[in-house]
Design an enzyme around this catalytic site. Sequence first.
Site, PDB file in Angstrom:
ATOM      1  N   SER A  21      40.801  -7.068 -10.064  1.00  0.00           N
ATOM      2  CA  SER A  21      39.824  -7.969 -10.659  1.00  0.00           C
ATOM      3  C   SER A  21      38.623  -7.205 -11.219  1.00  0.00           C
ATOM      4  O   SER A  21      38.761  -6.442 -12.173  1.00  0.00           O
ATOM      5  CB  SER A  21      39.407  -8.989  -9.601  1.00  0.00           C
ATOM      6  OG  SER A  21      38.859 -10.131 -10.166  1.00  0.00           O
ATOM      7  N   LYS A  28      44.912  -8.234 -11.784  1.00  0.00           N
ATOM      8  CA  LYS A  28      44.377  -9.599 -11.811  1.00  0.00           C
ATOM      9  C   LYS A  28      43.485  -9.731 -13.036  1.00  0.00           C
ATOM     10  O   LYS A  28      42.423  -9.120 -13.121  1.00  0.00           O
ATOM     11  CB  LYS A  28      43.583  -9.925 -10.557  1.00  0.00           C
ATOM     12  CG  LYS A  28      43.049 -11.351 -10.592  1.00  0.00           C
ATOM     13  CD  LYS A  28      42.201 -11.674  -9.398  1.00  0.00           C
ATOM     14  CE  LYS A  28      41.661 -13.093  -9.526  1.00  0.00           C
ATOM     15  NZ  LYS A  28      40.766 -13.257 -10.679  1.00  0.00           N
ATOM     16  N   GLN A  36      37.229 -16.879 -12.849  1.00  0.00           N
ATOM     17  CA  GLN A  36      36.995 -18.172 -12.229  1.00  0.00           C
ATOM     18  C   GLN A  36      35.528 -18.575 -12.352  1.00  0.00           C
ATOM     19  O   GLN A  36      34.654 -17.720 -12.473  1.00  0.00           O
ATOM     20  CB  GLN A  36      37.376 -18.143 -10.739  1.00  0.00           C
ATOM     21  CG  GLN A  36      38.859 -18.168 -10.460  1.00  0.00           C
ATOM     22  CD  GLN A  36      39.566 -16.899 -10.892  1.00  0.00           C
ATOM     23  OE1 GLN A  36      39.096 -15.799 -10.618  1.00  0.00           O
ATOM     24  NE2 GLN A  36      40.681 -17.038 -11.571  1.00  0.00           N
TER      25      GLN A  36
END
Length: 464
Positions: A292, A317, A321
Amino acid sequence: MALGAALFFAVEHMVLKKGPVHQANENGTEVAETLAKLEKAQELIKKSYVGEVDEAKLMDGAIQGMVASLGDPYSVYMDRETSKQFEQSLDSSFSGIGAEVSKEGEDFIIVDRFKGSPAEQSGLKPNDKIKSIDGESIQSLTLYEVTAKIRGPKGSKVVIGVERGDASKNLDITVTRDEIPVETVHSKRFKLEDSQIGYLEITTFAKGTAEDLKTELTKLESEGIDGLILDVRGNPGGLLSSVHEVLDQFVTNKKPFMYIEERNGDREPLSSVLEEKKEYPVATLIDGGSASAAEILAAGMQEVEGYPLIGEKTFGKGTVQQSYDLGDGSQMKLTMSKWLTPNKKWIHKEGILPTLEVSQPAVFDLVPLQSAVVLKKGMNDEKISVLQNILNGLGYEVDRTDGYFSGSTEKALLAFQKAAGLKENGEANTATLAELDKAIQTYKENPKHDHQLQSAIEFLGENE
């Protein structure tokens, strides 16, 4: 384990947006029909269900079901209590085991562990599938029910049953819960002949990470460094705002360090404010636990400035969000977009390849051995296979690793017991297993055994 251990490490916008539970739809009739259907189902359950009904839980379940239907492990609904736990996990510390858990399909997966956390020390590993907690199956539970079972007061124990790779049996790993400090930046200096190499480890991208890194970097630079290592191995991500602020210190604004791609295909570039790059070379350490926000940093360092990535392929990833306050203390975290590298590549489920691939010694993959029975010569057990691999990894040669406690295994164990100052009986009892665990941790903590770190130091020494 705080909820942050399950969710905090998704790349997320820091602002918690307020929004209504229901958003406008172009077709008002369709919305009205949908709400009427939901209300009818709710009334039917309240009036006709055989047991008592908690209306708040009913509504929470309805929202959880909607979010779960997306099939996205990073989109989640948090009730009031869970939301509170999540916010606490962004603070300086939280109580738990220090692991990131996600739900993928029907499986609950260990994504990563905090460095030095109970989860790491007990031997839980990324990609372990959680099958049971304290001997009870978790098959029918939600992600939040699983995290609630794993959470508990400091000093208490939890037994986590995991499925690992192709192992024929699940492993039961006992973890002692503890207070998990969120100290996200650690610094060191390494001397290489006439050079001084700075080292900054970033364990997560939390609220204060960029400021802490700036403080430690300023200290290193004032002492004098000829190169710098950024270590994001095992870093499962964090706040987008945090990694942006960190990249502002290393990556110039000559091109965006990432793009955020919306559902309609529109792309928003994000760029650094830095005008000139560092005068010294920089290398970044990565591995399969770098995910991420850590991958955003790695991609920016490599594709904007050409800084090398050393280690192993990252997790992969590539989504972003955002959290929405639903008005009653609960919140919804929803995947809103993708993120792309400076070269506009989506690395989701693909990861980022290192410039220089370097693997760690086998000992780094070993886990502490837990056994309720004493392991001794003549026995045949899967745990003995683990014992044999540990002895081999520590340099006590064993002739086989198939789980049969051979004479060679006994001889190697005797040698270890002698070196550790233990009673020399050639049996793996509690005291011996505890010393083996300490030996593994000591081995891993020795920088000379860290092949990836040593490769980065040598690379910078050659390119200063």
